[in-house]
Design a protein around this motif. Structure first.
Motif, PDB file in Angstrom:
ATOM      1  N   ARG A   1       0.842  -1.204   0.000  1.00  0.00           N
ATOM      2  CA  ARG A   1       0.000   0.000   0.000  1.00  0.00           C
ATOM      3  C   ARG A   1       0.877   1.254   0.000  1.00  0.00           C
ATOM      4  O   ARG A   1       0.593   2.232  -0.690  1.00  0.00           O
TER       5      ARG A   1
ATOM      6  N   ARG B   1       3.901   1.485  -1.114  1.00  0.00           N
ATOM      7  CA  ARG B   1       4.575   1.565  -2.415  1.00  0.00           C
ATOM      8  C   ARG B   1       3.616   2.069  -3.500  1.00  0.00           C
ATOM      9  O   ARG B   1       3.973   2.929  -4.310  1.00  0.00           O
ATOM     10  N   ARG B   2       2.380   1.554  -3.503  1.00  0.00           N
ATOM     11  CA  ARG B   2       1.394   1.968  -4.515  1.00  0.00           C
ATOM     12  C   ARG B   2       1.043   3.444  -4.380  1.00  0.00           C
ATOM     13  O   ARG B   2       0.739   4.115  -5.364  1.00  0.00           O
TER      14      ARG B   2
ATOM     15  N   ASP C   1       2.696   5.847  -6.836  1.00  0.00           N
ATOM     16  CA  ASP C   1       2.483   5.844  -8.296  1.00  0.00           C
ATOM     17  C   ASP C   1       1.420   6.863  -8.710  1.00  0.00           C
ATOM     18  O   ASP C   1       0.558   7.224  -7.923  1.00  0.00           O
TER      19      ASP C   1
END
Lengths: 268, 408
Positions: free
Chosen positions: A262, A264-265, A268
């Protein structure tokens, strides 16, 4: 078997930031202590985070008196010590993780005394041999760094130094000169641990550091949520999450994997 | 006129806070600017005659300095050797030498405009001294204390509360002085801008070992003058107990250049060196080795992996895994000699001093008296021992009652 590395630790860490920069995002470097909640689980948790696409790792070496750490990491590293984790076992852990295909840069985070007891030169040699890329020593300011810095420079390992909101402009220049790999920017005056909000003057502080420092800046202390993570884009080159992941570690590897994914996402 | 506290009288520490290979500053970056600020403020204050005068006045009219030295006639006769003189820090206000440093640092906190003071305490004497100085100067005082120490030093916990200080129990690690220092440092890191860390012993990052030594040097300066007045000459030996080592360095400092005066520090031998249950950093090379703890490089009790080990002493004030860096330096220079007394020897010395001199010493100071009891009989009758009676034993009555019952 450990692959022969083509790049030095410092160079490997540089590629991490270059890739994140190409993707217009901050790099995510989770902290996790070896030996918590068990030795095996800590390795599985790190591997799971690697598979979730994090950019690099701070691998915690437990110490009996972690004076820069808040209650969460204190308790976790105490359990790690009770589980029999030693400096040598932390090095072995990195070797094992490399064997399991973890390719991200790994920096060992240790207080100074365990390194002195192991022998600094021997530690740096062994760290390089198992595939570590750098070293973070929270109780080692640049003024005291000669011993460790020389060994790291010889072996191409990064040696990360810290900046804090209390650091003067002169100290920013000094730390920028000594730090290799990146500068660990402490977000607040305090110890490690999740905070609901980051300090209001954080942006000002980062701007002040940027004006004097050209090394990558990695923010740590207090960051725990995906919202906080996404606010790192454009602000700093990378950030560290520790206590929140350690708390997740209490529930098991899946909880760590999920939180890391979560975070890391959110970039983006 | 000479300043009340003389600074820069020796070559150590150097500008980086080193005593030979010991000392330095091993703390998180957040604290380095605070230590720079403190160092500058300390030098400025010591060069300000008004500050020196304020401290001198308080030491005279509030602490009750100079504390006397007492010729221990019956103890000397009983031991049949050296003549023994006691430097009576137990008679200082709050009952121990800790007030010398607490007053100095509290005045400095006030001068720096820091209203909030944090301190650590082991035996509770430094906590009481900090609470006292804070009450006197109107500062907010917060004292960290391990729960093991809280249990064995109840009267001092109550004293601190009466004096308006907040006592914060520390549950981490061994729940003693080491962990109280960890928590005090964590508090300081968090509240660094408005907080003054009033460290109680000659340890920690530079400038603390120097600053605490200087504030405590009044012990030796007075004692040196007093022994010459009373006995006509310098002593052959100065003896003091060493936990962090502030009372010892305070006594030793004035005698450092008197090469014929032996300087002897007494560590806590606990249950004896063999089992490892002690706090004798210099006596047990298996676990007492150079290392870094609490911001300074000195001798540290640690396992082979560099983890700090639990210590034991019947006296909370000596129950600490490291020792002030200047003691490590004086030992390396062979200027001072370090030995130890066990719990049992200290308890015996405690009773001996009670019965022969009518003085109830702190258990910490009883370790120094224990060394006197071992040493004096082997010294000629015209030799002189000066021992620092660093504190009074009222706080230890519960512990002593319990221990004496245990040992029949």
């Amino acid at each position: 078997m450990v692959e022969v590395k083509q790049l030095t630790g410092v160079e490997t860490i540089a590629t991490l930031f270059a890739r994140a920069r190409e993707q217009n995002r901050a790099a995510f470097l989770p902290y996790f202590p070896i030996g918590y909640p068990t030795y095996e689980t800590s390795l599985d948790a790190i591997q799971a985070m690697a598979e979730a696409g994090v950019d690099g790792f701070e691998i915690g070496v437990p110490f009996s008196d972690p004076l820069a750490d808040g209650p969460t990491i204190q308790a976790a590293t105490q359990i790690a010590l009770e589980n029999g984790v030693t400096v040598r076992k932390c090095l072995d852990a990195i070797q094992t993780l490399r064997g399991r295909g973890v390719t991200q840069p790994m920096l060992l985070m240790s207080y100074l005394n365990p390194l002195l007891a192991y022998g600094v030169d021997r530690f740096v040699l062994d760290a390089k041999a198992v595939g570590a890329d750098g070293l973070i020593v929270p109780d080692l300011p640049p003024e005291e760094a000669a011993l460790v810095a020389d060994a790291c420079a010889r072996e191409g390992l990064a040696l990360v130094f810290f900046l804090a909101p209390t650091s003067s402009d002169e100290r920013i220049t000094l730390v920028n000169r000594y730090a290799t790999g990146f500068i660990y920017v402490v977000s607040l005056t305090g110890v490690t641990g999740a905070r609901t909000e980051l300090p209001p003057d954080l942006r000002e502080f980062i701007t002040r550091v940027r004006a004097k420092a050209d090394k990558p800046l990695v923010l740590g202390f207090g960051i725990s949520t995906p919202e906080q993570a996404s606010s790192m884009n454009g602000l700093v080159d990378g950030f560290i999450v520790g206590s929140a992941l350690v708390k997740a570690g209490r529930e098991g590897v899946d909880a760590v994997r999920e939180l890391a994914a979560r975070l890391r996402r959110a970039l983006d | 006129m000479m300043a009340y506290i003389q600074t820069d009288t020796t070559s150590v520490p150097d500008a980086r806070g080193y005593y030979g290979e010991f000392g330095g500053r091993f703390v998180p970056e957040t604290l380095i600017p605070a230590l720079d600020e403190l160092t500058a403020a300390y030098h400025e204050a010591m060069n300000d005659p008004a500050f020196q005068q304020r401290l001198a006045d308080l030491q005279a009219t509030y602490t009750g300095r100079p504390t006397p030295i007492t010729y221990a006639k019956r103890l000397s006769e009983h031991l049949g050797g050296a003549q023994i003189y006691l430097k009576r820090e137990d008679l200082a206000h709050t009952g121990a030498h800790k007030i010398n440093n607490a007053l100095g640092q509290a005045l400095l906190a006030q001068r720096m405009g820091k209203q909030r003071v944090v301190a650590e305490t082991g035996a509770g004497q430094h906590g009481v001294a900090s609470a006292t100085a804070s009450a006197l100067l109107g500062l907010d005082c917060h004292v960290y204390m391990g729960t093991v120490d809280i249990a064995r030093q109840q009267p001092n916990v109550f004293r601190m509360k009466l004096l308006g200080a907040e006592v914060i129990p520390v549950e981490s690690g061994s729940k003693t002085l080491k962990d109280a220092i960890n928590e005090a440092i964590r508090d300081w890191v968090t509240n660094v801008r408005e907080t003054f860390y009033l460290l109680g012993s000659a340890l920690g990052p530079h400038p603390y070992p120097m600053m605490v030594r200087d504030f405590q040097s009044v012990i030796g300066v007075e004692a040196r003058r007093q022994i010459v007045e009373l006995a006509g000459r310098l002593p052959d030996a100065c003896i003091a107990c060493v936990g962090g080592g502030s009372n010892a360095i305070g006594l030793f400092h004035a005698f450092r250049d008197d090469e014929r005066v032996d300087l002897i520090g007494v560590e806590a031998g606990g249950h004896g060196i063999d089992g490892g249950e002690h706090a004798a950093r210099f006596a047990d090379p298996d676990i007492g080795r150079p290392g870094v703890l609490h911001g300074t490089r000195s001798f540290v009790m640690q396992d082979t992996d560099g983890q700090i080990v639990n210590t034991h002493s019947v006296s909370a004030g000596l129950d600490y895994a490291s020792v002030g860096p200047e003691h490590a330096y004086l030992r390396a220079q062979e200027r001072a000699y370090y030995t130890y007394a066990t719990d049992e020897e200290a308890l015996a010395a405690f009773q001996t001093l009670c019965r022969l001199e009518g003085i109830i010493p702190a258990l910490e100071s009883s370790h120094a008296v224990a060394e006197v009891i071992k040493r004096a009989p082997h010294m000629p009758k015209d030799s002189i021992i000066l021992v620092n009676l660093s504190g009074r034993g009222d706080k230890d009555l519960d512990t002593v009652m319990r221990e004496l019952k245990l040992n029949g």
